[in-house]
Design a protein around this motif. Structure first.
Motif, PDB file in Angstrom:
ATOM      1  N   ALA A 120      57.703  56.832  78.129  1.00  0.00           N
ATOM      2  CA  ALA A 120      57.710  56.517  76.695  1.00  0.00           C
ATOM      3  C   ALA A 120      58.989  55.775  76.314  1.00  0.00           C
ATOM      4  CB  ALA A 120      57.562  57.797  75.872  1.00  0.00           C
ATOM      5  N   ALA A 121      60.117  56.194  76.866  1.00  0.00           N
ATOM      6  CA  ALA A 121      61.380  55.515  76.580  1.00  0.00           C
ATOM      7  C   ALA A 121      61.364  54.096  77.137  1.00  0.00           C
ATOM      8  CB  ALA A 121      62.548  56.312  77.166  1.00  0.00           C
ATOM      9  N   ARG A 122      60.779  53.917  78.318  1.00  0.00           N
ATOM     10  CA  ARG A 122      60.694  52.583  78.921  1.00  0.00           C
ATOM     11  C   ARG A 122      59.867  51.653  78.042  1.00  0.00           C
ATOM     12  NH1 ARG A 122      57.198  49.534  81.169  1.00  0.00           N
ATOM     13  NH2 ARG A 122      55.600  51.143  81.201  1.00  0.00           N
ATOM     14  N   ILE A 123      58.747  52.145  77.550  1.00  0.00           N
ATOM     15  CA  ILE A 123      57.874  51.335  76.690  1.00  0.00           C
ATOM     16  C   ILE A 123      58.609  50.947  75.405  1.00  0.00           C
ATOM     17  CG2 ILE A 123      55.799  51.407  75.250  1.00  0.00           C
ATOM     18  CD1 ILE A 123      54.543  53.129  77.528  1.00  0.00           C
ATOM     19  N   ARG A 124      59.265  51.918  74.776  1.00  0.00           N
ATOM     20  CA  ARG A 124      60.011  51.622  73.537  1.00  0.00           C
ATOM     21  C   ARG A 124      61.093  50.584  73.790  1.00  0.00           C
ATOM     22  NH1 ARG A 124      60.199  57.315  73.216  1.00  0.00           N
ATOM     23  NH2 ARG A 124      62.455  57.215  73.589  1.00  0.00           N
ATOM     24  N   PHE A 125      61.818  50.740  74.893  1.00  0.00           N
ATOM     25  CA  PHE A 125      62.894  49.810  75.217  1.00  0.00           C
ATOM     26  C   PHE A 125      62.355  48.404  75.463  1.00  0.00           C
ATOM     27  CE2 PHE A 125      65.488  47.606  78.365  1.00  0.00           C
ATOM     28  CZ  PHE A 125      66.693  47.536  77.692  1.00  0.00           C
ATOM     29  N   GLU A 126      61.276  48.286  76.242  1.00  0.00           N
ATOM     30  CA  GLU A 126      60.724  46.963  76.549  1.00  0.00           C
ATOM     31  C   GLU A 126      60.163  46.273  75.312  1.00  0.00           C
ATOM     32  OE1 GLU A 126      57.977  47.320  79.814  1.00  0.00           O
ATOM     33  OE2 GLU A 126      59.584  47.799  81.234  1.00  0.00           O
ATOM     34  N   LEU A 127      59.482  47.020  74.444  1.00  0.00           N
ATOM     35  CA  LEU A 127      58.959  46.427  73.211  1.00  0.00           C
ATOM     36  C   LEU A 127      60.106  45.979  72.304  1.00  0.00           C
ATOM     37  CD1 LEU A 127      56.043  48.892  72.427  1.00  0.00           C
ATOM     38  CD2 LEU A 127      55.821  46.469  73.010  1.00  0.00           C
ATOM     39  N   GLY A 128      61.107  46.833  72.152  1.00  0.00           N
ATOM     40  CA  GLY A 128      62.249  46.482  71.312  1.00  0.00           C
ATOM     41  C   GLY A 128      62.986  45.259  71.838  1.00  0.00           C
ATOM     42  N   SER A 129      63.162  45.190  73.143  1.00  0.00           N
ATOM     43  CA  SER A 129      63.838  44.035  73.749  1.00  0.00           C
ATOM     44  C   SER A 129      63.050  42.750  73.534  1.00  0.00           C
ATOM     45  CB  SER A 129      64.035  44.265  75.249  1.00  0.00           C
ATOM     46  OG  SER A 129      64.952  45.301  75.470  1.00  0.00           O
ATOM     47  N   ALA A 130      61.732  42.827  73.680  1.00  0.00           N
ATOM     48  CA  ALA A 130      60.893  41.639  73.505  1.00  0.00           C
ATOM     49  C   ALA A 130      60.970  41.129  72.067  1.00  0.00           C
ATOM     50  CB  ALA A 130      59.452  41.949  73.885  1.00  0.00           C
ATOM     51  N   VAL A 131      60.953  42.041  71.103  1.00  0.00           N
ATOM     52  CA  VAL A 131      61.041  41.637  69.694  1.00  0.00           C
ATOM     53  C   VAL A 131      62.416  41.035  69.415  1.00  0.00           C
ATOM     54  CG1 VAL A 131      61.149  42.534  67.322  1.00  0.00           C
ATOM     55  CG2 VAL A 131      59.256  43.173  68.830  1.00  0.00           C
ATOM     56  N   ARG A 132      63.474  41.678  69.894  1.00  0.00           N
ATOM     57  CA  ARG A 132      64.827  41.152  69.671  1.00  0.00           C
ATOM     58  C   ARG A 132      64.986  39.759  70.272  1.00  0.00           C
ATOM     59  NH1 ARG A 132      67.565  44.060  72.853  1.00  0.00           N
ATOM     60  NH2 ARG A 132      68.001  42.407  74.328  1.00  0.00           N
ATOM     61  N   GLU A 133      64.513  39.567  71.505  1.00  0.00           N
ATOM     62  CA  GLU A 133      64.640  38.255  72.159  1.00  0.00           C
ATOM     63  C   GLU A 133      63.900  37.176  71.375  1.00  0.00           C
ATOM     64  OE1 GLU A 133      63.441  38.698  76.259  1.00  0.00           O
ATOM     65  OE2 GLU A 133      64.983  40.206  76.615  1.00  0.00           O
ATOM     66  N   ARG A 134      62.694  37.476  70.906  1.00  0.00           N
ATOM     67  CA  ARG A 134      61.929  36.492  70.137  1.00  0.00           C
ATOM     68  C   ARG A 134      62.604  36.207  68.795  1.00  0.00           C
ATOM     69  NH1 ARG A 134      58.541  32.114  69.947  1.00  0.00           N
ATOM     70  NH2 ARG A 134      57.256  32.222  68.081  1.00  0.00           N
ATOM     71  N   ARG A 135      63.063  37.268  68.134  1.00  0.00           N
ATOM     72  CA  ARG A 135      63.740  37.099  66.837  1.00  0.00           C
ATOM     73  C   ARG A 135      64.966  36.207  67.000  1.00  0.00           C
ATOM     74  NH1 ARG A 135      68.159  39.188  65.043  1.00  0.00           N
ATOM     75  NH2 ARG A 135      68.247  40.951  66.490  1.00  0.00           N
ATOM     76  N   GLU A 136      65.757  36.477  68.020  1.00  0.00           N
ATOM     77  CA  GLU A 136      66.961  35.678  68.248  1.00  0.00           C
ATOM     78  C   GLU A 136      66.613  34.240  68.627  1.00  0.00           C
ATOM     79  OE1 GLU A 136      69.086  38.005  71.146  1.00  0.00           O
ATOM     80  OE2 GLU A 136      69.984  39.291  69.618  1.00  0.00           O
ATOM     81  N   ALA A 137      65.547  34.055  69.407  1.00  0.00           N
ATOM     82  CA  ALA A 137      65.128  32.699  69.779  1.00  0.00           C
ATOM     83  C   ALA A 137      64.721  31.895  68.549  1.00  0.00           C
ATOM     84  CB  ALA A 137      63.984  32.755  70.785  1.00  0.00           C
ATOM     85  N   LEU A 138      64.191  32.577  67.552  1.00  0.00           N
ATOM     86  CA  LEU A 138      63.790  31.917  66.307  1.00  0.00           C
ATOM     87  C   LEU A 138      64.962  31.760  65.342  1.00  0.00           C
ATOM     88  CD1 LEU A 138      60.370  33.698  65.657  1.00  0.00           C
ATOM     89  CD2 LEU A 138      60.732  31.343  66.462  1.00  0.00           C
ATOM     90  N   GLY A 139      66.106  32.342  65.672  1.00  0.00           N
ATOM     91  CA  GLY A 139      67.269  32.265  64.791  1.00  0.00           C
ATOM     92  C   GLY A 139      67.156  33.151  63.566  1.00  0.00           C
ATOM     93  N   MET A 140      66.363  34.213  63.674  1.00  0.00           N
ATOM     94  CA  MET A 140      66.174  35.127  62.542  1.00  0.00           C
ATOM     95  C   MET A 140      67.154  36.287  62.631  1.00  0.00           C
ATOM     96  SD  MET A 140      62.009  35.528  62.495  1.00  0.00           S
ATOM     97  CE  MET A 140      61.871  36.294  60.893  1.00  0.00           C
ATOM     98  N   THR A 141      67.537  36.794  61.474  1.00  0.00           N
ATOM     99  CA  THR A 141      68.315  38.030  61.417  1.00  0.00           C
ATOM    100  C   THR A 141      67.333  39.203  61.377  1.00  0.00           C
ATOM    101  OG1 THR A 141      68.356  38.132  59.008  1.00  0.00           O
ATOM    102  CG2 THR A 141      70.148  36.884  60.101  1.00  0.00           C
TER     103      THR A 141
END
Length: 99
Positions: A26-47
């Motif tokens: 469960a922790a692995r899933i949460r971490f991977e989902l959170g990382s994917a969202v953060r990477e996409r958000r940063e790639a888009l230049g969003m805060t």
């Protein structure tokens, strides 16, 4: 004096318990989902605040999610995907191919 044990040995011993394996997964899933969202958000230049506004969340909720602090529901993942210009895709993968 007690024998020193290696981290991998301690980890394997701890994960021998079914409840510990479940919590670890469960922790692995949460971490991977959170990382994917953060990477996409940063790639888009969003805060985090901008993503939160687009997804109907508070900035603090985005921060917790990106840090792996919450297990999201499918509707929440759909809102985040939409706010990030993505389409949510859910599937299953054979364990021998999983990373």
């Amino acid at each position: 004096m007690t024998e020193r044990r290696r981290w991998n040995d301690l980890r394997a011993e701890a994960l021998a318990s079914p409840s510990a394996r479940e919590a670890y997964e469960a922790a692995r899933i949460r971490f991977e989902l959170g990382s994917a969202v953060r990477e996409r958000r940063e790639a888009l230049g969003m805060t985090q605040a901008q993503l939160g506004q687009a997804a109907g969340l508070h900035q603090s909720a985005v921060a917790r999610f990106e840090a792996g602090g919450t297990m999201p529901t499918l509707p929440l993942l759909e809102r985040l995907a939409d706010a990030l210009g993505l389409r949510l895709q859910v599937g299953f993968e054979p364990l021998d191919r999983a990373g």
